[in-house]
Scaffold this motif. Structure first.
Motif, PDB file in Angstrom:
ATOM      1  N   UNK A 134    -129.869 -10.293 -73.439  1.00 36.35           N
ATOM      2  CA  UNK A 134    -131.164 -10.396 -72.782  1.00 36.35           C
ATOM      3  C   UNK A 134    -130.908 -10.655 -71.297  1.00 36.35           C
ATOM      4  N   UNK A 135    -131.113  -9.678 -70.444  1.00 36.81           N
ATOM      5  CA  UNK A 135    -130.824  -9.824 -69.010  1.00 36.81           C
ATOM      6  C   UNK A 135    -131.543 -11.005 -68.361  1.00 36.81           C
ATOM      7  N   UNK A 136    -132.649 -11.437 -68.948  1.00 31.32           N
ATOM      8  CA  UNK A 136    -133.423 -12.521 -68.332  1.00 31.32           C
ATOM      9  C   UNK A 136    -132.723 -13.871 -68.406  1.00 31.32           C
ATOM     10  N   UNK A 137    -131.695 -14.018 -69.250  1.00 32.48           N
ATOM     11  CA  UNK A 137    -130.980 -15.298 -69.304  1.00 32.48           C
ATOM     12  C   UNK A 137    -129.741 -15.285 -68.414  1.00 32.48           C
ATOM     13  N   UNK A 138    -129.487 -14.166 -67.755  1.00 31.66           N
ATOM     14  CA  UNK A 138    -128.289 -14.082 -66.905  1.00 31.66           C
ATOM     15  C   UNK A 138    -128.613 -14.265 -65.433  1.00 31.66           C
ATOM     16  N   UNK A 139    -129.855 -14.578 -65.122  1.00 29.57           N
ATOM     17  CA  UNK A 139    -130.275 -14.848 -63.749  1.00 29.57           C
ATOM     18  C   UNK A 139    -131.000 -16.175 -63.705  1.00 29.57           C
ATOM     19  N   UNK A 140    -130.649 -17.031 -62.767  1.00 30.03           N
ATOM     20  CA  UNK A 140    -131.282 -18.347 -62.688  1.00 30.03           C
ATOM     21  C   UNK A 140    -132.776 -18.231 -62.439  1.00 30.03           C
ATOM     22  N   UNK A 141    -133.218 -17.214 -61.724  1.00 28.68           N
ATOM     23  CA  UNK A 141    -134.635 -17.063 -61.410  1.00 28.68           C
ATOM     24  C   UNK A 141    -135.474 -16.811 -62.652  1.00 28.68           C
ATOM     25  N   UNK A 142    -134.935 -16.114 -63.626  1.00 26.79           N
ATOM     26  CA  UNK A 142    -135.680 -15.866 -64.865  1.00 26.79           C
ATOM     27  C   UNK A 142    -135.349 -16.901 -65.941  1.00 26.79           C
ATOM     28  N   UNK A 143    -134.149 -17.444 -65.900  1.00 25.73           N
ATOM     29  CA  UNK A 143    -133.768 -18.465 -66.880  1.00 25.73           C
ATOM     30  C   UNK A 143    -134.575 -19.742 -66.690  1.00 25.73           C
ATOM     31  N   UNK A 144    -134.863 -20.101 -65.454  1.00 21.86           N
ATOM     32  CA  UNK A 144    -135.504 -21.384 -65.169  1.00 21.86           C
ATOM     33  C   UNK A 144    -136.924 -21.493 -65.709  1.00 21.86           C
ATOM     34  N   UNK A 145    -137.538 -20.357 -66.085  1.00 23.10           N
ATOM     35  CA  UNK A 145    -138.899 -20.410 -66.622  1.00 23.10           C
ATOM     36  C   UNK A 145    -138.902 -20.325 -68.147  1.00 23.10           C
ATOM     37  N   UNK A 146    -137.740 -20.250 -68.739  1.00 25.11           N
ATOM     38  CA  UNK A 146    -137.647 -20.200 -70.198  1.00 25.11           C
ATOM     39  C   UNK A 146    -137.670 -21.603 -70.790  1.00 25.11           C
ATOM     40  N   UNK A 147    -137.529 -21.679 -72.090  1.00 25.88           N
ATOM     41  CA  UNK A 147    -137.494 -22.961 -72.787  1.00 25.88           C
ATOM     42  C   UNK A 147    -136.471 -23.891 -72.149  1.00 25.88           C
ATOM     43  N   UNK A 148    -136.839 -25.166 -72.015  1.00 24.02           N
ATOM     44  CA  UNK A 148    -135.926 -26.132 -71.392  1.00 24.02           C
ATOM     45  C   UNK A 148    -134.614 -26.229 -72.161  1.00 24.02           C
ATOM     46  N   UNK A 149    -134.650 -25.972 -73.453  1.00 25.93           N
ATOM     47  CA  UNK A 149    -133.450 -26.092 -74.287  1.00 25.93           C
ATOM     48  C   UNK A 149    -132.427 -25.012 -74.007  1.00 25.93           C
ATOM     49  N   UNK A 150    -132.837 -23.957 -73.307  1.00 26.67           N
ATOM     50  CA  UNK A 150    -131.946 -22.826 -73.063  1.00 26.67           C
ATOM     51  C   UNK A 150    -131.254 -22.888 -71.710  1.00 26.67           C
ATOM     52  N   UNK A 151    -131.542 -23.896 -70.900  1.00 24.64           N
ATOM     53  CA  UNK A 151    -131.103 -23.842 -69.510  1.00 24.64           C
ATOM     54  C   UNK A 151    -130.316 -25.045 -69.018  1.00 24.64           C
ATOM     55  N   UNK A 152    -129.839 -25.896 -69.927  1.00 16.21           N
ATOM     56  CA  UNK A 152    -129.147 -27.098 -69.499  1.00 16.21           C
ATOM     57  C   UNK A 152    -127.780 -27.293 -70.124  1.00 16.21           C
ATOM     58  N   UNK A 153    -127.352 -28.537 -70.146  1.00 15.08           N
ATOM     59  CA  UNK A 153    -125.999 -28.873 -70.587  1.00 15.08           C
ATOM     60  C   UNK A 153    -125.756 -28.536 -72.053  1.00 15.08           C
ATOM     61  N   UNK A 154    -126.754 -28.733 -72.904  1.00 13.82           N
ATOM     62  CA  UNK A 154    -126.575 -28.415 -74.316  1.00 13.82           C
ATOM     63  C   UNK A 154    -126.325 -26.932 -74.533  1.00 13.82           C
ATOM     64  N   UNK A 155    -127.088 -26.106 -73.822  1.00 10.39           N
ATOM     65  CA  UNK A 155    -126.906 -24.661 -73.933  1.00 10.39           C
ATOM     66  C   UNK A 155    -125.545 -24.249 -73.386  1.00 10.39           C
ATOM     67  N   UNK A 156    -125.157 -24.830 -72.271  1.00 14.26           N
ATOM     68  CA  UNK A 156    -123.866 -24.475 -71.672  1.00 14.26           C
ATOM     69  C   UNK A 156    -122.711 -24.913 -72.566  1.00 14.26           C
ATOM     70  N   UNK A 157    -122.866 -26.043 -73.229  1.00 14.59           N
ATOM     71  CA  UNK A 157    -121.815 -26.486 -74.146  1.00 14.59           C
ATOM     72  C   UNK A 157    -121.628 -25.472 -75.265  1.00 14.59           C
ATOM     73  N   UNK A 158    -122.734 -24.953 -75.808  1.00 14.47           N
ATOM     74  CA  UNK A 158    -122.594 -23.981 -76.888  1.00 14.47           C
ATOM     75  C   UNK A 158    -121.958 -22.692 -76.377  1.00 14.47           C
ATOM     76  N   UNK A 159    -122.317 -22.275 -75.182  1.00 10.23           N
ATOM     77  CA  UNK A 159    -121.716 -21.076 -74.605  1.00 10.23           C
ATOM     78  C   UNK A 159    -120.202 -21.228 -74.535  1.00 10.23           C
TER      79      UNK A 159
END
Length: 368
Positions: A134-159
């Protein structure tokens, strides 16, 4: 036999620390209002502002490490990104105790750290984003408006550490890597916003430093002192209630190690230790001891002793939370944290709170 062995191990930890987990004095004093502005100023300038700046810097280093990983995927560059993640977790854990002010505006706190994820909703969202590009999660401008759970430390840890993360060592992990880079960039963005908010000369920092009738936050020095003390008490409560008891409440058979914060990356106890060290640092750098009468100032040193002991034991627990429950000596350390984290809460809430003029037994968690 196993019960007595475990009891002996717990006792071995308690014997060198005889004043821990005891009832607190609950000394009631009066607030020296004239000293409050200086205490608040030190809290802002020597703890809060440097804390957010450090987090922002480490988030920037995290983004750089992800960029390197995406450009040159390898075992080494993945290890570099994982190390950077540990550093940004540590930096956040040392400032996350400040759960007031700009960080609670616009869901910034949850955007940085969505935890606990009790229903696994956030995890499912991250897994879904990784399963189908999903290209929208690869840009901070579009990621920042998504669910809070998808854009922080927890998400980065899983990545970086979750199922399928080994693909990051190869060119086939490009999309996953780009998502991680966007998360890191978002963390830096949020850190920069928090730094700017606290650095603004006429913003929240000024309000903290100058309590008074025209102040939008604190009508007098007592309200300001209460806010600062509340930060400390809530931090200690969070360590016990949301960090330790989230996965262990004293019964090994009921332990849920995979519900611990940062369990995938092995940063659970690094984060808890940083939380405790943050309590010590804020108490020390702000100079809250000056708000106490001379006869009551030992309250601060005894509180610091408990916190220092908790920090020492926490730092000595294995990074692998699952493996902790295979070792009775490690479980004894967890029991030590459970027992004495309550003591820390009481010392801050009752002894320190009472000493600066709040009634003994005052409960911040009840909102009194």
């Amino acid at each position: 036999m196993r019960f007595f062995t475990r009891l002996a191990l717990v006792s071995a930890f308690l014997l060198p620390l005889p004043v821990l987990a005891q009832e607190t004095a609950q000394t009631v004093g009066t607030l020296d209002a004239a000293k409050v502005p200086a205490v608040m100023a030190r809290a802002v300038d020597d703890f809060i502002r440097p804390g957010y700046q450090n987090f922002t810097d480490q988030a920037g280093a995290m983004q750089a490490a992800m960029t390197t990983l995406c450009g040159s995927p390898s075992v080494e560059s993945l290890e570099g990104a994982k190390a950077a993640f540990g550093n940004v977790v540590d930096a956040w854990s040392r400032i996350e105790i400040v759960r007031v002010g700009p960080v609670i505006e616009g869901n910034r706190f949850e955007r940085i750290l969505f935890f606990p994820d009790r229903k696994g909703t956030g995890l499912k969202q991250v897994q879904a984003a990784l399963a189908k590009p999903d290209p929208s999660v690869t840009s901070v401008e579009t990621l920042k408006v998504k669910s809070v759970a998808m854009q922080g430390l927890g998400a980065l840890e899983f990545v970086l550490f979750g199922t399928g993360s080994e693909i990051l060592e190869t060119g086939e992990g490009s999309y996953r890597c780009q998502y991680g880079t966007a998360i890191a960039a978002n963390l830096e963005r949020l850190g920069s916003e928090l730094t700017a908010a606290w650095d603004a000369p006429d913003g929240v920092a000024a309000a903290w430093k100058t309590p008074g009738p025209d102040n939008p936050l604190f009508r007098d020095e007592a309200e300001a002192a209460k806010e600062l003390l509340g930060v400390l008490v809530h931090a200690a409560e969070t360590v016990r209630d949301q960090r330790i008891e989230q996965f262990y409440k004293g019964e090994r058979k009921k332990a849920l190690p995979r519900q611990a914060i940062y369990w995938r990356s092995g940063n659970t106890f690094r984060s808890i230790t940083a939380n405790i060290e943050a309590v010590r640092a804020l108490l020390d750098t702000s100079g809250m001891v000056e708000l106490l009468a001379e006869g009551n100032r030992s309250v601060v040193s005894s509180t610091d002793f408990v916190a220092r002991s908790l920090s020492r034991v926490s730092a000595d627990i294995k990074p692998d939370v699952v493996a902790v429950f295979e070792d009775p000596a490690q479980i004894a350390k967890l029991d030590f944290l459970l027992l004495n984290s309550r003591d820390l809460i009481l010392r801050l809430n009752n002894d320190l709170g009472g000493g600066i003029g709040l009634a003994a037994g005052f409960s911040f968690s009840d909102g009194d």
